[in-house]
Design a protein around this motif. Structure first.
Motif, PDB file in Angstrom:
ATOM      1  N   LEU A  44      12.947   3.256  -2.923  1.00  0.00           N
ATOM      2  CA  LEU A  44      11.622   3.727  -3.320  1.00  0.00           C
ATOM      3  C   LEU A  44      10.619   2.582  -3.319  1.00  0.00           C
ATOM      4  N   GLY A  45      11.050   1.412  -3.800  1.00  0.00           N
ATOM      5  CA  GLY A  45      10.184   0.233  -3.765  1.00  0.00           C
ATOM      6  C   GLY A  45       9.838  -0.175  -2.350  1.00  0.00           C
ATOM      7  N   SER A  46      10.800  -0.065  -1.456  1.00  0.00           N
ATOM      8  CA  SER A  46      10.545  -0.391  -0.046  1.00  0.00           C
ATOM      9  C   SER A  46       9.545   0.568   0.576  1.00  0.00           C
ATOM     10  N   LEU A  47       9.624   1.837   0.208  1.00  0.00           N
ATOM     11  CA  LEU A  47       8.655   2.814   0.713  1.00  0.00           C
ATOM     12  C   LEU A  47       7.244   2.490   0.208  1.00  0.00           C
ATOM     13  N   LEU A  67      -2.224   6.970   8.458  1.00  0.00           N
ATOM     14  CA  LEU A  67      -0.829   7.426   8.391  1.00  0.00           C
ATOM     15  C   LEU A  67      -0.120   6.882   7.153  1.00  0.00           C
ATOM     16  N   ALA A  68      -0.403   5.638   6.786  1.00  0.00           N
ATOM     17  CA  ALA A  68       0.200   5.060   5.586  1.00  0.00           C
ATOM     18  C   ALA A  68      -0.263   5.807   4.338  1.00  0.00           C
ATOM     19  N   ALA A  69      -1.548   6.109   4.276  1.00  0.00           N
ATOM     20  CA  ALA A  69      -2.077   6.858   3.130  1.00  0.00           C
ATOM     21  C   ALA A  69      -1.459   8.249   3.059  1.00  0.00           C
ATOM     22  N   ALA A  70      -1.285   8.887   4.216  1.00  0.00           N
ATOM     23  CA  ALA A  70      -0.639  10.203   4.237  1.00  0.00           C
ATOM     24  C   ALA A  70       0.818  10.097   3.797  1.00  0.00           C
ATOM     25  N   GLY A  71       1.490   9.035   4.206  1.00  0.00           N
ATOM     26  CA  GLY A  71       2.869   8.811   3.768  1.00  0.00           C
ATOM     27  C   GLY A  71       2.954   8.623   2.261  1.00  0.00           C
ATOM     28  N   LEU A  72       1.989   7.913   1.688  1.00  0.00           N
ATOM     29  CA  LEU A  72       1.974   7.741   0.233  1.00  0.00           C
ATOM     30  C   LEU A  72       1.710   9.074  -0.472  1.00  0.00           C
TER      31      LEU A  72
END
Length: 112
Positions: A44-47, A67-72
């Motif tokens: 989870l920390g790595s994500l 894409l990073a914001a959508a992943g978060l």
């Protein structure tokens, strides 16, 4: 607005990633409460770290940041499910992180 929101989201998620990755007791205790095996805490920390790096890379490559914001957003949707599954109603921290991710997606999409 774009830069401010992105940097705030990167700071918050980066700080959370560090807490998860250094083995602090708080994320481990939260994993216990939510019935998540402790071995997943570093994952989870790595994500969170990947999301942070993606947000920062998005300052140069906007699609990566979006894409990073959508992943978060997906990450914190999963966190909400974990909270609700065990009946946890302590959602203030979740709301801050989710709201920041949502705001970041919004400013990234309106910038494009």
């Amino acid at each position: 607005m774009y830069l401010t929101v992105t940097l705030i989201a990167a700071f918050l998620n980066g700080a959370a990633a560090v807490v998860y990755l250094i083995g602090h007791e708080y994320p481990r205790s939260q994993a216990d409460i939510k019935g998540i095996p402790r071995r997943y805490v570093p994952v989870l920390g790595s994500l969170l770290a990947a999301g942070t790096l993606g947000l920062l890379a998005g300052l140069r490559f906007p699609l990566v940041g979006t894409l990073a914001a959508a992943g978060l957003l997906l990450y914190f949707t999963g966190a909400l499910i974990a909270h609700l599954r065990v009946g946890s109603r302590n959602l203030v921290g979740w709301a801050v992180f989710f709201g920041t991710a949502l705001a970041t997606v919004a400013v990234h999409l309106t910038r494009s």
